[in-house]
Design a protein around this motif. Sequence first.
Motif, PDB file in Angstrom:
ATOM      1  N   ARG A  27       1.020  -1.284   0.059  1.00  0.00           N
ATOM      2  CA  ARG A  27      -0.077   0.295   0.103  1.00  0.00           C
ATOM      3  C   ARG A  27       0.880   1.290  -0.136  1.00  0.00           C
ATOM      4  NH1 ARG A  27      -5.879   0.066   0.789  1.00  0.00           N
ATOM      5  NH2 ARG A  27      -6.493  -1.746   0.354  1.00  0.00           N
ATOM      6  N   LEU A  28       1.638   1.208   0.829  1.00  0.00           N
ATOM      7  CA  LEU A  28       2.493   2.409   0.963  1.00  0.00           C
ATOM      8  C   LEU A  28       3.809   2.884  -0.179  1.00  0.00           C
ATOM      9  CD1 LEU A  28       3.234   2.450   4.793  1.00  0.00           C
ATOM     10  CD2 LEU A  28       1.807   4.141   3.431  1.00  0.00           C
ATOM     11  N   PHE A  29       4.306   1.494  -0.842  1.00  0.00           N
ATOM     12  CA  PHE A  29       5.229   2.116  -1.792  1.00  0.00           C
ATOM     13  C   PHE A  29       4.424   2.519  -3.081  1.00  0.00           C
ATOM     14  CE2 PHE A  29       8.803  -0.045   0.341  1.00  0.00           C
ATOM     15  CZ  PHE A  29       9.795   0.949  -0.093  1.00  0.00           C
ATOM     16  N   VAL A  30       3.029   2.339  -3.114  1.00  0.00           N
ATOM     17  CA  VAL A  30       2.338   3.062  -4.074  1.00  0.00           C
ATOM     18  C   VAL A  30       2.449   4.569  -4.207  1.00  0.00           C
ATOM     19  CG1 VAL A  30       0.015   3.553  -5.004  1.00  0.00           C
ATOM     20  CG2 VAL A  30       0.667   1.272  -4.499  1.00  0.00           C
ATOM     21  N   LEU A  31       2.721   4.971  -2.876  1.00  0.00           N
ATOM     22  CA  LEU A  31       3.037   6.590  -2.606  1.00  0.00           C
ATOM     23  C   LEU A  31       4.525   6.710  -2.086  1.00  0.00           C
ATOM     24  CD1 LEU A  31      -0.416   7.012  -0.858  1.00  0.00           C
ATOM     25  CD2 LEU A  31       0.070   7.679  -3.186  1.00  0.00           C
ATOM     26  N   LEU A  41       5.235  10.135   4.854  1.00  0.00           N
ATOM     27  CA  LEU A  41       4.212   9.036   5.708  1.00  0.00           C
ATOM     28  C   LEU A  41       3.062   9.834   6.147  1.00  0.00           C
ATOM     29  CD1 LEU A  41       4.012   6.057   6.725  1.00  0.00           C
ATOM     30  CD2 LEU A  41       5.179   6.829   8.819  1.00  0.00           C
ATOM     31  N   LYS A  42       3.360  10.953   6.724  1.00  0.00           N
ATOM     32  CA  LYS A  42       2.245  11.426   7.565  1.00  0.00           C
ATOM     33  C   LYS A  42       0.854  11.580   6.553  1.00  0.00           C
ATOM     34  CE  LYS A  42       3.631  16.518   6.617  1.00  0.00           C
ATOM     35  NZ  LYS A  42       4.247  17.487   7.292  1.00  0.00           N
ATOM     36  N   ARG A  43       1.071  11.746   5.129  1.00  0.00           N
ATOM     37  CA  ARG A  43       0.014  11.830   4.310  1.00  0.00           C
ATOM     38  C   ARG A  43      -0.287  10.409   3.520  1.00  0.00           C
ATOM     39  NH1 ARG A  43       2.782  16.303   1.472  1.00  0.00           N
ATOM     40  NH2 ARG A  43       2.574  15.448  -0.561  1.00  0.00           N
ATOM     41  N   ALA A  44       0.795   9.625   3.484  1.00  0.00           N
ATOM     42  CA  ALA A  44       0.654   8.224   2.818  1.00  0.00           C
ATOM     43  C   ALA A  44      -0.206   7.412   3.719  1.00  0.00           C
ATOM     44  CB  ALA A  44       2.061   7.593   2.372  1.00  0.00           C
ATOM     45  N   ILE A  45       0.030   7.704   5.000  1.00  0.00           N
ATOM     46  CA  ILE A  45      -0.641   6.706   5.760  1.00  0.00           C
ATOM     47  C   ILE A  45      -1.972   6.130   5.644  1.00  0.00           C
ATOM     48  CG2 ILE A  45      -0.989   7.907   8.088  1.00  0.00           C
ATOM     49  CD1 ILE A  45       0.623   5.565   9.576  1.00  0.00           C
ATOM     50  N   ILE A 102       7.985  11.166  10.519  1.00  0.00           N
ATOM     51  CA  ILE A 102       6.609  10.853   9.616  1.00  0.00           C
ATOM     52  C   ILE A 102       6.871  12.167   8.343  1.00  0.00           C
ATOM     53  CG2 ILE A 102       5.243  10.059  11.503  1.00  0.00           C
ATOM     54  CD1 ILE A 102       3.979  12.995  11.868  1.00  0.00           C
ATOM     55  N   ASN A 103       7.791  12.772   8.507  1.00  0.00           N
ATOM     56  CA  ASN A 103       7.894  13.693   7.206  1.00  0.00           C
ATOM     57  C   ASN A 103       8.695  13.100   6.183  1.00  0.00           C
ATOM     58  OD1 ASN A 103       6.571  16.186   8.378  1.00  0.00           O
ATOM     59  ND2 ASN A 103       8.124  15.946   9.759  1.00  0.00           N
ATOM     60  N   LYS A 104       9.371  12.083   6.381  1.00  0.00           N
ATOM     61  CA  LYS A 104      10.112  11.091   5.404  1.00  0.00           C
ATOM     62  C   LYS A 104       9.245  10.616   4.484  1.00  0.00           C
ATOM     63  CE  LYS A 104      12.914   8.431   7.732  1.00  0.00           C
ATOM     64  NZ  LYS A 104      14.016   7.593   7.959  1.00  0.00           N
ATOM     65  N   PRO A 105       9.773  10.574   3.084  1.00  0.00           N
ATOM     66  CA  PRO A 105       8.994   9.956   2.271  1.00  0.00           C
ATOM     67  C   PRO A 105       9.241   8.413   2.384  1.00  0.00           C
ATOM     68  CG  PRO A 105      10.798  10.979   1.069  1.00  0.00           C
ATOM     69  CD  PRO A 105      10.764  11.468   2.506  1.00  0.00           C
ATOM     70  N   VAL A 106       8.134   7.937   2.029  1.00  0.00           N
ATOM     71  CA  VAL A 106       8.200   6.240   2.151  1.00  0.00           C
ATOM     72  C   VAL A 106       9.519   5.736   1.784  1.00  0.00           C
ATOM     73  CG1 VAL A 106       7.134   4.146   1.532  1.00  0.00           C
ATOM     74  CG2 VAL A 106       5.695   5.881   2.103  1.00  0.00           C
ATOM     75  N   ARG A 107      10.109   5.951   0.537  1.00  0.00           N
ATOM     76  CA  ARG A 107      11.200   5.057   0.052  1.00  0.00           C
ATOM     77  C   ARG A 107      12.275   5.468   1.092  1.00  0.00           C
ATOM     78  NH1 ARG A 107      11.534   8.250  -5.736  1.00  0.00           N
ATOM     79  NH2 ARG A 107      12.336  10.184  -5.172  1.00  0.00           N
TER      80      ARG A 107
END
Length: 388
Positions: free
Chosen positions: A303-307, A312-316, A343-348
């Motif tokens: 789910r999260l690697f799609v974003l 993370l704070k927006r992708a979660i 939580i400000n880090k991007p998922v990747r």
Amino acid sequence: MQTVHPSWRLARSLCRTCRRSYSTQNHIPPLPPLSEWKTLFGSSATIVRDRVSVKSPETARSIVQSFVSGQSPAAGQGKIIVEAFPGPGALSRALLELPESHVKKLIILEDNEDYLNYLKPLEDADSRVKVVPLSGFDWDTYSHIEEAGLLNDVQTVPWESGLHPQLHFISHLQHTVKGEQLVAQLYRCIPDRSWLYKYGRVPMSFVLSEWVWDRIAGKPGTTKRCKLSVIAEGTAENKLSLGSGSLLPYDSHFHPSPARTAAGRPVGLRKPGHPMVTMNVVPHAEQIITKGMLDKWDYCLRRLFVLKSTPLKRAISSLAPGAQSLLKPIWDPSLPRDERVDINKPVRDFTLADWTILMRAFDEWPFAPEDLMISDAFTRQNAVRVVM
């Protein structure tokens, strides 16, 4: 991702070591002359076009040396080797040149008739060989070799007792997305100790394209970081045994010859002709992904690697309605720094430690979805024909 390749001196040293380590056993039926490979194993057939096979005996010896001998983390004595996708058998022959004290049994999985014509004679020539005319991509194949008693002499070794001293899985990976699917599924068997892992910490070794290796070894913050990178890092130690620098030019080592553009470059990233590497996989003694947690990891990663470029704070919120409530327990300022996630880090950009903290919170979340909709045809008992 930048890969550090062995120097030409190391490659030459490996060849010298191979000459010392291998015996010249004239009873092993030879491969056909290289001049006949295009006719015998025509690259027009899809099953051949999608698969790359080692064709040089010297290259095969170097690869086998890097898998089972010398400084390999999977080196051992009395090996029982399951080899999948061998092609006409260059690696198979290199393995059989090793004495029985090194290779006790070789179980070859291959369903292509053109290749079987050059594999079945090995069974007649060497009592250590058993050729199984089934695909290494199918779950039923592994059930078959167990039911046939081919693994009866494999010890079951407690996970905490170290690397399995006998059993070893070796394979060329298909040169399409199926190759990546297969290796991903094999990694996913490690946490729950299914497939060959019910016997213990079984090493794996692969001949694969560099683009798949880059995804397996993708570091946080790079474009190669993906779901496969995280699962691979969390379940095993993954190391190149030969980098692409030792396996170039492609045409000197592998079949089939690639289709090329007018500029002389191979056509398509997932087509034969792009750099190849070899790697060893050793399962971790202590698994970050614990038994029973694999589906949850798989769900969240997918789910999260799609974003993956989204913080993370927006992708979660893509995990489930109300998932924003997971942010507080993983980013509470009162927590020690090594127990919270930015939580400000991007998922990747997430490290394995970050994922571990997030997955612990997801596992404890009372409103986590129950239906994770994981399709895993390889490990389900009621699997149909293919892995994915």
